[in-house]
Design a protein around this motif. Structure first.
Motif, PDB file in Angstrom:
ATOM      1  N   GLN A 457      56.407 -12.605  15.578  1.00 23.66           N
ATOM      2  CA  GLN A 457      55.192 -12.015  16.141  1.00 23.66           C
ATOM      3  C   GLN A 457      53.991 -12.553  15.368  1.00 23.66           C
ATOM      4  N   ASN A 458      52.919 -12.814  16.079  1.00 19.66           N
ATOM      5  CA  ASN A 458      51.764 -13.463  15.457  1.00 19.66           C
ATOM      6  C   ASN A 458      50.978 -12.564  14.519  1.00 19.66           C
ATOM      7  N   GLU A 459      51.106 -11.249  14.701  1.00 18.10           N
ATOM      8  CA  GLU A 459      50.252 -10.344  13.938  1.00 18.10           C
ATOM      9  C   GLU A 459      51.052  -9.236  13.270  1.00 18.10           C
ATOM     10  N   THR A 460      50.693  -8.943  12.033  1.00 21.71           N
ATOM     11  CA  THR A 460      51.324  -7.872  11.262  1.00 21.71           C
ATOM     12  C   THR A 460      50.821  -6.520  11.758  1.00 21.71           C
ATOM     13  N   ARG A 461      51.747  -5.549  11.875  1.00 19.88           N
ATOM     14  CA  ARG A 461      51.369  -4.213  12.343  1.00 19.88           C
ATOM     15  C   ARG A 461      52.066  -3.143  11.510  1.00 19.88           C
ATOM     16  N   VAL A 462      51.438  -1.970  11.450  1.00 20.02           N
ATOM     17  CA  VAL A 462      52.044  -0.796  10.836  1.00 20.02           C
ATOM     18  C   VAL A 462      52.123   0.265  11.929  1.00 20.02           C
ATOM     19  N   LEU A 463      53.331   0.549  12.390  1.00 17.21           N
ATOM     20  CA  LEU A 463      53.544   1.501  13.484  1.00 17.21           C
ATOM     21  C   LEU A 463      54.031   2.828  12.909  1.00 17.21           C
ATOM     22  N   TYR A 464      53.595   3.934  13.516  1.00 12.78           N
ATOM     23  CA  TYR A 464      54.017   5.235  12.987  1.00 12.78           C
ATOM     24  C   TYR A 464      54.310   6.216  14.116  1.00 12.78           C
ATOM     25  N   GLY A 465      55.243   7.125  13.818  1.00 12.25           N
ATOM     26  CA  GLY A 465      55.616   8.155  14.778  1.00 12.25           C
ATOM     27  C   GLY A 465      54.860   9.440  14.546  1.00 12.25           C
ATOM     28  N   HIS A 466      55.370  10.516  15.113  1.00 10.23           N
ATOM     29  CA  HIS A 466      54.694  11.813  15.070  1.00 10.23           C
ATOM     30  C   HIS A 466      54.428  12.274  13.635  1.00 10.23           C
ATOM     31  N   ASP A 467      53.184  12.670  13.405  1.00 13.32           N
ATOM     32  CA  ASP A 467      52.774  13.284  12.142  1.00 13.32           C
ATOM     33  C   ASP A 467      52.900  12.348  10.935  1.00 13.32           C
ATOM     34  N   MET A 468      52.844  11.029  11.174  1.00 17.37           N
ATOM     35  CA  MET A 468      53.003  10.081  10.074  1.00 17.37           C
ATOM     36  C   MET A 468      51.791   9.164   9.914  1.00 17.37           C
ATOM     37  N   GLY A 469      50.664   9.519  10.521  1.00 12.55           N
ATOM     38  CA  GLY A 469      49.479   8.665  10.462  1.00 12.55           C
ATOM     39  C   GLY A 469      48.954   8.459   9.056  1.00 12.55           C
ATOM     40  N   ASP A 470      49.007   9.525   8.234  1.00 13.40           N
ATOM     41  CA  ASP A 470      48.476   9.389   6.866  1.00 13.40           C
ATOM     42  C   ASP A 470      49.359   8.494   6.004  1.00 13.40           C
ATOM     43  N   VAL A 471      50.690   8.573   6.217  1.00 12.61           N
ATOM     44  CA  VAL A 471      51.607   7.715   5.460  1.00 12.61           C
ATOM     45  C   VAL A 471      51.375   6.252   5.850  1.00 12.61           C
ATOM     46  N   ALA A 472      51.263   6.011   7.157  1.00 13.88           N
ATOM     47  CA  ALA A 472      51.019   4.649   7.631  1.00 13.88           C
ATOM     48  C   ALA A 472      49.719   4.087   7.071  1.00 13.88           C
ATOM     49  N   ALA A 473      48.677   4.930   7.028  1.00 16.27           N
ATOM     50  CA  ALA A 473      47.393   4.479   6.494  1.00 16.27           C
ATOM     51  C   ALA A 473      47.502   4.120   5.021  1.00 16.27           C
ATOM     52  N   ASP A 474      48.297   4.900   4.264  1.00 14.70           N
ATOM     53  CA  ASP A 474      48.457   4.612   2.834  1.00 14.70           C
ATOM     54  C   ASP A 474      49.256   3.335   2.603  1.00 14.70           C
ATOM     55  N   ILE A 475      50.249   3.088   3.458  1.00  8.75           N
ATOM     56  CA  ILE A 475      51.024   1.853   3.331  1.00  8.75           C
ATOM     57  C   ILE A 475      50.134   0.651   3.633  1.00  8.75           C
ATOM     58  N   ALA A 476      49.329   0.759   4.679  1.00 10.20           N
ATOM     59  CA  ALA A 476      48.401  -0.322   5.005  1.00 10.20           C
ATOM     60  C   ALA A 476      47.441  -0.570   3.848  1.00 10.20           C
ATOM     61  N   LYS A 477      46.949   0.502   3.251  1.00 12.83           N
ATOM     62  CA  LYS A 477      46.023   0.373   2.123  1.00 12.83           C
ATOM     63  C   LYS A 477      46.712  -0.288   0.932  1.00 12.83           C
ATOM     64  N   HIS A 478      47.973   0.036   0.715  1.00 13.50           N
ATOM     65  CA  HIS A 478      48.716  -0.540  -0.415  1.00 13.50           C
ATOM     66  C   HIS A 478      48.811  -2.062  -0.300  1.00 13.50           C
ATOM     67  N   PHE A 479      49.056  -2.550   0.917  1.00  9.47           N
ATOM     68  CA  PHE A 479      49.201  -3.990   1.118  1.00  9.47           C
ATOM     69  C   PHE A 479      47.894  -4.665   1.551  1.00  9.47           C
ATOM     70  N   LYS A 480      46.816  -3.884   1.637  1.00  6.27           N
ATOM     71  CA  LYS A 480      45.501  -4.374   2.090  1.00  6.27           C
ATOM     72  C   LYS A 480      45.559  -4.919   3.525  1.00  6.27           C
ATOM     73  N   ILE A 481      46.366  -4.253   4.326  1.00  5.29           N
ATOM     74  CA  ILE A 481      46.438  -4.558   5.756  1.00  5.29           C
ATOM     75  C   ILE A 481      45.297  -3.805   6.436  1.00  5.29           C
ATOM     76  N   PRO A 482      44.578  -4.408   7.364  1.00  8.10           N
ATOM     77  CA  PRO A 482      43.441  -3.728   7.996  1.00  8.10           C
ATOM     78  C   PRO A 482      43.859  -2.492   8.775  1.00  8.10           C
ATOM     79  N   ALA A 483      42.992  -1.493   8.792  1.00 11.98           N
ATOM     80  CA  ALA A 483      43.274  -0.253   9.511  1.00 11.98           C
ATOM     81  C   ALA A 483      43.460  -0.493  10.999  1.00 11.98           C
ATOM     82  N   SER A 484      42.865  -1.569  11.523  1.00  7.51           N
ATOM     83  CA  SER A 484      43.013  -1.875  12.949  1.00  7.51           C
ATOM     84  C   SER A 484      44.449  -2.246  13.308  1.00  7.51           C
TER      85      SER A 484
END
Length: 539
Positions: A457-484
């Motif tokens: 896949q051409n683009e890196t993504r962080v996908l999350y299920g129910h009630d996991m938005g904050d965890v996904a955001a922290d993982i993205a922040k850890h790797f400096k992956i954009p919030a988009s």
């Protein structure tokens, strides 16, 4: 103050009786001189200049109206969403992408090149070139997509019928044109993660007329040749100036050069374009208004373009951006490919090189020489705003809110070790997930595992299920992956990190890797002479 016209004697007398006696003439001071009548030559010159201005402005208006009347348009992006809505354009950015398409249709004036049975209606894309102008106007890349490249084709709204044409899980890219040029735009947008700004669709007639308007383009072949099986291109050894039918034959020939593959045909097309760019640059065409108008007249008569390009300022704007670019920074690229697994006569994207290249385009990365200096108005690509698929660049849109609240402390409101996190390797590099998993464990996310190697896949993504938005955001922040790149996905249980081909090394997202030798040539290179296939030698 304008002079008043001299009155007749009778008029003066009548006026005097009405006014009564005139007051004594005021004395003339030593700093004042009597007003003299303008000489006749000055009056004539003023009238002539005024007439010329009126003529020029009137002519300009007529010419602009003429160009506008020439234009044939079609929708820019024909891709449709699952609910049938046409995909909306994203916010404009400083960089500019123009998709240049050549159709092999035999409709209308093109019937002399074959029958409608060979290619009816819109036809297929014989040529697909993506021109990318960087935000600071210092770099231009022209990317060729092979006609037999196998890619997903999206559902598209037909430009001819208005009906939705079902897409294909995997289809030949040149077939997307059957639903209109906007469908090819949609397919390449989804393939690359870019958002194409404009398109130009040319047929056989357009190529002939444009080459004539330019006065021909110089090419060179290493042996006298004659393509008796297709285009009927006939050239002597060495340099030739081709235009009209000969220029069209040069671009159409499918067997005359190299090993007769589509990739060798692309090399010939890039060679022709490089020569054309040098000629336009050397002759100052883009800054010569009469020449530019002549070209615009040819272009607007013979091309189908999108509605956004169907105005003179937009066309002039592109010409202005191209006028001062160093030819050494105009690069020609062919999308990295390899034989298609299901049919070796077709090709598929070669990963991770293709994904790395598309990431470089999305981020406005220089392909030649030094990276461009920051623009006064940085583009969304350069600053990392979300692309069409919303997975690349810096933070722009926050993930959907979680039902849990995160207090304003450094301690998260959840147990890191308890959060289920899968890491899918879509980078096309074996073992890529290992160091990413190690980094997660070091950060306290110890309940993480490898979700296996998946299709690139051409683009890196962080996908999350129910009630996991904050965890996904922290993982993205850890790797400096954009919030988009953080997206809600109800089918996911926990969080899934998908490593794309835009992140091929290290544990910090954002380093753009330009594949080695991705640039085939630049416009300042003469390119020598093309190698003729010995089967087409003449003696």
């Amino acid at each position: 103050m304008p002079r008043r016209r001299a009155d007749s004697a009778a008029a003066k007398a009548g006026a005097a009786r009405a006014r009564g006696p005139l007051p004594p003439a005021a004395p003339i001071g030593r700093h004042f001189t009597p007003r003299h009548k303008a000489p006749l030559w000055l009056k004539i010159a003023a009238v002539a200049v005024s007439g010329v201005l009126v003529l020029v402005l009137g002519t300009a208006g007529v010419l602009i109206m003429k160009l506008q009347e020439n234009v044939t348009t079609a929708p820019l992006n024909a891709g449709v969403l699952a609910d049938g809505r046409t995909k909306a354009p994203v916010e404009d950015s400083g960089s500019l992408q123009v998709l240049i398409l050549g159709t092999d249709t035999r409709a209308g004036k093109n019937s002399e090149y074959g029958t409608a049975a060979e290619s009816a209606g819109q036809g297929n894309s014989d040529v697909m070139l993506l021109m990318n102008i960087s935000a600071d106007n210092s770099q231009v890349s022209v990317t060729s997509f092979p006609r037999d490249l196998m890619v997903p084709i999206p559902d598209c709204k037909s430009a001819a019928t208005g009906q939705v044409v079902p897409g294909q899980a995997m289809g030949q890219l040149n077939s997307a044109l059957s639903a209109g040029p906007g469908c090819t735009v949609a397919a390449i947008n989804e393939l690359t993660g870019l958002t194409i700004d404009h398109f130009m669709l040319a047929d056989f007639t357009a190529v002939k007329e444009l080459s004539n308007a330019l006065g021909g383009v110089q090419v060179c072949v290493n042996h006298a040749m004659y393509d008796v099986n297709g285009s009927f291109l006939k050239l002597p050894a060495g340099k030739s100036l081709v235009k009209g039918e000969q220029a069209l034959a040069f671009l159409r020939t499918r067997h005359a050069f190299g090993d007769s593959s589509d990739l060798d045909r692309i090399k010939a097309q890039q060679y022709f374009l490089g020569s054309m760019v040098r000629k336009v640059k050397e002759e100052g065409t883009l800054t010569n208004l009469p020449k530019l108008y002549q070209l615009a007249d040819v272009v607007t008569k013979n091309l189908t373009i999108d509605e956004g390009l169907a105005n003179i300022p937009a066309m002039v704007g592109i010409a202005t951006r191209l006028a001062k670019i160093n030819l050494a920074n105009v690069s020609f690229v062919t999308v990295p490919t390899e034989p298609y697994v299901a049919d070796p006569n077709r090709v598929q994207l070669k990963e991770p090189s293709a994904g790395q290249f598309f990431a470089a385009l999305r981020h406005d990365t220089a392909l030649t020489k030094a990276p461009a200096a920051p623009s006064a108005t940085p583009s969304a690509h350069a600053t990392g705003a979300a692309s069409t698929s919303g997975a690349s660049g810096a933070a722009s849109a926050a993930p959907a809110p979680s039902t849990r609240s995160v207090p304003a402390t450094t301690t998260p409101a959840y147990d890191k070790a308890a959060q289920p996190i899968g890491v899918a390797n879509a980078s096309a590099i074996a073992g890529r997930a290992t160091e990413v998993l190690q980094s997660l464990a070091t950060a306290g996310f110890t309940n993480s595992w490898a979700a296996g190697d998946v299709a690139a896949q051409n683009e890196t993504r962080v996908l999350y299920g129910h009630d996991m938005g904050d965890v996904a955001a922290d993982i993205a922040k850890h790797f400096k992956i954009p919030a988009s790149a953080v997206k809600s996905d109800p089918s996911i249980s926990g969080v899934q990190l998908v490593i794309g081909t835009d992140w091929t090394s290290g544990t910090e997202f954002g380093k753009i890797v330009v594949p080695k030798d991705i640039v085939a040539s630049t416009a300042d290179q003469s390119g020598g002479c093309l190698t003729v296939n010995p089967l087409y030698y003449t003696y």
